[in-house]
Motif scaffolding. Structure first.
Motif, PDB file in Angstrom:
ATOM      1  N   THR A   1      -2.561  11.877  -5.840  1.00 22.35           N
ATOM      2  CA  THR A   1      -3.654  11.428  -7.078  1.00 22.35           C
ATOM      3  C   THR A   1      -2.717  10.774  -7.803  1.00 22.35           C
ATOM      4  OG1 THR A   1      -3.793  13.795  -7.033  1.00 22.35           O
ATOM      5  CG2 THR A   1      -4.848  12.507  -8.840  1.00 22.35           C
ATOM      6  N   TYR A   2      -1.709  10.155  -7.361  1.00 22.11           N
ATOM      7  CA  TYR A   2      -0.945   8.700  -8.483  1.00 22.11           C
ATOM      8  C   TYR A   2      -0.780   7.853  -7.380  1.00 22.11           C
ATOM      9  CZ  TYR A   2       1.387   5.858 -10.966  1.00 22.11           C
ATOM     10  OH  TYR A   2       2.388   4.550 -11.591  1.00 22.11           O
ATOM     11  N   ALA A   3      -0.552   7.991  -6.034  1.00 20.06           N
ATOM     12  CA  ALA A   3      -0.709   7.146  -5.112  1.00 20.06           C
ATOM     13  C   ALA A   3      -2.205   6.856  -4.535  1.00 20.06           C
ATOM     14  CB  ALA A   3       0.283   8.211  -3.747  1.00 20.06           C
ATOM     15  N   ARG A   4      -2.375   7.275  -4.697  1.00 21.67           N
ATOM     16  CA  ARG A   4      -3.834   6.839  -4.167  1.00 21.67           C
ATOM     17  C   ARG A   4      -4.940   6.298  -5.778  1.00 21.67           C
ATOM     18  NH1 ARG A   4      -7.443  10.464  -3.861  1.00 21.67           N
ATOM     19  NH2 ARG A   4      -5.997  12.283  -4.662  1.00 21.67           N
ATOM     20  N   ALA A   5      -4.178   6.446  -6.416  1.00 21.96           N
ATOM     21  CA  ALA A   5      -5.781   6.658  -7.991  1.00 21.96           C
ATOM     22  C   ALA A   5      -4.618   4.956  -8.734  1.00 21.96           C
ATOM     23  CB  ALA A   5      -5.741   7.718  -8.556  1.00 21.96           C
ATOM     24  N   GLY A   6      -2.943   5.709  -9.180  1.00 34.22           N
ATOM     25  CA  GLY A   6      -2.677   5.001  -9.456  1.00 34.22           C
ATOM     26  C   GLY A   6      -2.578   5.672 -11.234  1.00 34.22           C
ATOM     27  N   LYS A   7      -3.143   6.966 -10.861  1.00 33.89           N
ATOM     28  CA  LYS A   7      -2.533   7.310 -12.569  1.00 33.89           C
ATOM     29  C   LYS A   7      -3.275   9.175 -12.319  1.00 33.89           C
ATOM     30  CE  LYS A   7      -8.011   6.428 -13.468  1.00 33.89           C
ATOM     31  NZ  LYS A   7      -9.096   5.352 -14.488  1.00 33.89           N
ATOM     32  N   LEU A   8      -3.114   9.632 -13.802  1.00 31.51           N
ATOM     33  CA  LEU A   8      -3.454  11.702 -13.475  1.00 31.51           C
ATOM     34  C   LEU A   8      -4.536  11.567 -14.294  1.00 31.51           C
ATOM     35  CD1 LEU A   8      -0.336  12.954 -13.346  1.00 31.51           C
ATOM     36  CD2 LEU A   8      -0.704  12.470 -11.398  1.00 31.51           C
ATOM     37  N   PHE A   9      -5.181  12.725 -13.275  1.00 31.17           N
ATOM     38  CA  PHE A   9      -6.438  13.088 -14.127  1.00 31.17           C
ATOM     39  C   PHE A   9      -6.203  14.608 -14.600  1.00 31.17           C
ATOM     40  CE2 PHE A   9      -7.275  10.308 -10.271  1.00 31.17           C
ATOM     41  CZ  PHE A   9      -8.245   9.152 -11.097  1.00 31.17           C
ATOM     42  N   PRO A  10      -6.138  14.587 -15.905  1.00 35.29           N
ATOM     43  CA  PRO A  10      -5.947  15.709 -16.860  1.00 35.29           C
ATOM     44  C   PRO A  10      -7.194  16.393 -16.512  1.00 35.29           C
ATOM     45  CG  PRO A  10      -4.818  14.152 -17.641  1.00 35.29           C
ATOM     46  CD  PRO A  10      -5.619  13.460 -17.109  1.00 35.29           C
ATOM     47  N   GLY A  11      -7.227  18.116 -16.104  1.00 36.24           N
ATOM     48  CA  GLY A  11      -8.439  18.852 -16.190  1.00 36.24           C
ATOM     49  C   GLY A  11      -7.681  20.006 -15.684  1.00 36.24           C
ATOM     50  N   PRO A  12      -8.916  20.963 -15.713  1.00 41.44           N
ATOM     51  CA  PRO A  12      -8.901  22.288 -16.077  1.00 41.44           C
ATOM     52  C   PRO A  12      -7.880  22.079 -14.482  1.00 41.44           C
ATOM     53  CG  PRO A  12     -10.654  21.836 -15.993  1.00 41.44           C
ATOM     54  CD  PRO A  12     -10.185  20.781 -15.531  1.00 41.44           C
ATOM     55  N   HIS A  13      -8.328  22.083 -13.448  1.00 42.74           N
ATOM     56  CA  HIS A  13      -7.017  22.128 -12.072  1.00 42.74           C
ATOM     57  C   HIS A  13      -5.638  21.821 -12.296  1.00 42.74           C
ATOM     58  CE1 HIS A  13      -6.646  22.300  -7.488  1.00 42.74           C
ATOM     59  NE2 HIS A  13      -5.834  21.284  -8.197  1.00 42.74           N
ATOM     60  N   LEU A  14      -5.116  20.459 -13.207  1.00 42.93           N
ATOM     61  CA  LEU A  14      -3.865  20.179 -13.459  1.00 42.93           C
ATOM     62  C   LEU A  14      -3.567  21.109 -14.516  1.00 42.93           C
ATOM     63  CD1 LEU A  14      -1.935  18.208 -12.739  1.00 42.93           C
ATOM     64  CD2 LEU A  14      -3.091  17.108 -14.843  1.00 42.93           C
ATOM     65  N   TYR A  15      -4.238  21.652 -14.857  1.00 42.44           N
ATOM     66  CA  TYR A  15      -4.043  22.332 -16.044  1.00 42.44           C
ATOM     67  C   TYR A  15      -3.533  24.246 -15.373  1.00 42.44           C
ATOM     68  CZ  TYR A  15      -5.080  19.155 -19.434  1.00 42.44           C
ATOM     69  OH  TYR A  15      -5.416  17.949 -20.092  1.00 42.44           O
ATOM     70  N   ALA A  16      -5.074  24.416 -14.234  1.00 42.07           N
ATOM     71  CA  ALA A  16      -4.341  26.178 -14.042  1.00 42.07           C
ATOM     72  C   ALA A  16      -3.107  26.471 -13.221  1.00 42.07           C
ATOM     73  CB  ALA A  16      -5.750  26.475 -13.210  1.00 42.07           C
ATOM     74  N   GLY A  17      -3.108  24.476 -12.897  1.00 41.13           N
ATOM     75  CA  GLY A  17      -1.656  24.441 -11.410  1.00 41.13           C
ATOM     76  C   GLY A  17      -0.439  24.845 -12.396  1.00 41.13           C
ATOM     77  N   ALA A  18      -0.083  23.894 -13.421  1.00 39.89           N
ATOM     78  CA  ALA A  18       0.906  23.674 -14.422  1.00 39.89           C
ATOM     79  C   ALA A  18       1.571  25.420 -14.937  1.00 39.89           C
ATOM     80  CB  ALA A  18       0.659  22.773 -15.060  1.00 39.89           C
ATOM     81  N   GLY A  19       0.083  25.942 -15.715  1.00 40.41           N
ATOM     82  CA  GLY A  19       0.371  26.999 -15.784  1.00 40.41           C
ATOM     83  C   GLY A  19       1.277  28.035 -14.705  1.00 40.41           C
ATOM     84  N   LEU A  20       0.058  28.028 -13.498  1.00 35.77           N
ATOM     85  CA  LEU A  20       0.366  29.056 -12.237  1.00 35.77           C
ATOM     86  C   LEU A  20       2.281  29.082 -12.100  1.00 35.77           C
ATOM     87  CD1 LEU A  20       0.150  31.265 -10.191  1.00 35.77           C
ATOM     88  CD2 LEU A  20      -0.813  29.019  -8.429  1.00 35.77           C
ATOM     89  N   VAL A  21       2.478  27.881 -11.953  1.00 30.16           N
ATOM     90  CA  VAL A  21       3.792  27.822 -12.145  1.00 30.16           C
ATOM     91  C   VAL A  21       5.094  28.066 -12.919  1.00 30.16           C
ATOM     92  CG1 VAL A  21       5.902  25.578 -11.822  1.00 30.16           C
ATOM     93  CG2 VAL A  21       3.899  25.304 -10.574  1.00 30.16           C
ATOM     94  N   VAL A  22       4.677  28.203 -14.283  1.00 35.39           N
ATOM     95  CA  VAL A  22       4.961  28.836 -14.763  1.00 35.39           C
ATOM     96  C   VAL A  22       5.452  30.034 -15.272  1.00 35.39           C
ATOM     97  CG1 VAL A  22       5.082  29.621 -17.725  1.00 35.39           C
ATOM     98  CG2 VAL A  22       4.371  27.123 -16.389  1.00 35.39           C
ATOM     99  N   LEU A  23       4.125  30.856 -14.638  1.00 34.46           N
ATOM    100  CA  LEU A  23       3.917  32.397 -14.080  1.00 34.46           C
ATOM    101  C   LEU A  23       4.526  32.928 -13.230  1.00 34.46           C
ATOM    102  CD1 LEU A  23       0.091  32.858 -15.206  1.00 34.46           C
ATOM    103  CD2 LEU A  23       2.019  33.762 -16.444  1.00 34.46           C
ATOM    104  N   TRP A  24       4.947  31.673 -12.206  1.00 33.64           N
ATOM    105  CA  TRP A  24       6.090  32.081 -11.013  1.00 33.64           C
ATOM    106  C   TRP A  24       7.715  32.331 -11.196  1.00 33.64           C
ATOM    107  CZ3 TRP A  24       3.115  28.343  -7.331  1.00 33.64           C
ATOM    108  CH2 TRP A  24       1.986  29.109  -6.450  1.00 33.64           C
ATOM    109  N   ALA A  25       7.748  31.409 -12.505  1.00 36.58           N
ATOM    110  CA  ALA A  25       9.241  31.245 -12.883  1.00 36.58           C
ATOM    111  C   ALA A  25       8.862  32.023 -13.422  1.00 36.58           C
ATOM    112  CB  ALA A  25       8.814  30.241 -13.880  1.00 36.58           C
ATOM    113  N   LEU A  26       8.334  32.767 -14.861  1.00 39.04           N
ATOM    114  CA  LEU A  26       8.702  34.188 -15.486  1.00 39.04           C
ATOM    115  C   LEU A  26       8.447  35.289 -14.214  1.00 39.04           C
ATOM    116  CD1 LEU A  26       8.720  35.404 -18.519  1.00 39.04           C
ATOM    117  CD2 LEU A  26       6.077  34.993 -17.976  1.00 39.04           C
TER     118      LEU A  26
END
Length: 299
Positions: free
Chosen positions: A223-248
């Motif tokens: 996303t950063y390569a295409r748009a030059g920035k990130l777009f915080p939102g439900p999709h990004l938050y769900a992905g980050a939470g999912l990674v944390v739960l995988w690690a747990l």
């Protein structure tokens, strides 16, 4: 023309500040330009009185010629200009095209299916482990078989005895359904053991952890390569939470291998919550996928 003369005069004055020259320097301008000889005369007066140089820099640093000072000043101005600061970023090539952009959603759909398969294998392994306790509890409810290998054999022996014990025969007949249940559970346990859900669950979970985290990082980078920035939102938050739960969930494995039931509960709970976040991530990512297809081109 006047602006050019002013710029040259400024650069010349900046250069003269290093050496305090006594000779006049012409700016090379005609007409409306002026000479800095008068200013040089003023510098001569100052130098005859003494320089303000408490750090003695003039004794250690060699004098810079006016031409070098002018070149240095112009170069610094060009480097610090907004045009240089806002230069275009690197060309990521295929990574910022449609091919690279579709890697993330394809991988995530695959990870969702793999998560469901891994969860099923985990419950099969749990079922295989707990079947032994169920079978042991059912065997304890059986009556004394008098040395027979099964309820059926004990019943046949009791009925063929010279003096038939009606109460004992009744108990054995009542135990026949229990024996059938024990046989069914034993067969189920053997079938599960032959399919090896424990090793499959561990292997798939390890692959899921690696590929899932890798593409969870790849998505924002793309996303950063295409748009030059990130777009915080439900999709990004769900992905980050999912990674944390995988690690747990993965961090509970060593304690689970030692028979810690609390670790097993945390492991299962984290993975179930992760499945919920995965569903949320997919539903929130579909509109993003449609935009990617709309605004990108092959390859």
């Amino acid at each position: 023309m006047i602006g050019r003369c002013i710029l040259l005069a400024t650069l010349t004055a900046s250069a003269s500040a290093f050496t305090l020259p006594s000779a006049s320097i012409s700016t090379g301008c005609k007409g409306s330009c002026f000479s800095v000889s008068k200013h040089s005369h003023d510098f001569e007066s100052v130098s005859s009185v003494g320089r303000f140089d408490p750090l003695k820099l003039s004794d250690e640093t060699p004098a810079m010629s006016p031409s070098k000072a002018a070149i240095t000043a112009i170069t610094a101005a060009l480097v610090s200009s907004p045009l240089a600061a806002n230069a275009a970023g690197p060309d990521w090539g295929i990574f910022e095209g449609r091919t690279g952009s579709l890697l993330h959603p394809i991988a995530m759909f695959g990870m969702a299916a793999m998560s469901a398969s891994t969860a099923l294998l985990g419950f099969q392994w749990r079922r295989q482990r707990t079947l032994g306790d169920e079978i042991s509890a059912l065997k304890k409810s059986l009556p004394d078989l008098s040395g027979a290998s099964s309820v059926s054999d004990a019943l046949a022996a009791a009925q063929s005895a010279e003096s038939v014990d009606s109460a004992y025969v009744a108990k054995l007949k009542a135990a026949l359904p229990i024996e059938s249940e024990i046989n069914a559970l034993t067969k189920e346990r053997k079938d599960l053991a032959s399919s090896g859900p424990r090793d499959k669950h561990f292997n798939q979970g390890s692959i899921l952890l690696f590929i899932g985290i890798a593409f969870a990082i790849e998505g924002p980078l793309n996303t950063y390569a295409r748009a030059g920035k990130l777009f915080p939102g439900p999709h990004l938050y769900a992905g980050a939470g999912l990674v944390v739960l995988w690690a747990l969930a993965a961090s509970m494995v060593p304690a689970m291998q030692k028979g810690n039931d609390t670790a097993r509960t945390v492991h299962i709970g984290a993975n179930l919550a992760g499945m919920g976040l995965f569903i949320w991530q997919i539903t929130s990512g579909i509109p993003i996928l449609l935009k990617v297809i709309e605004f990108t081109k092959w390859p």
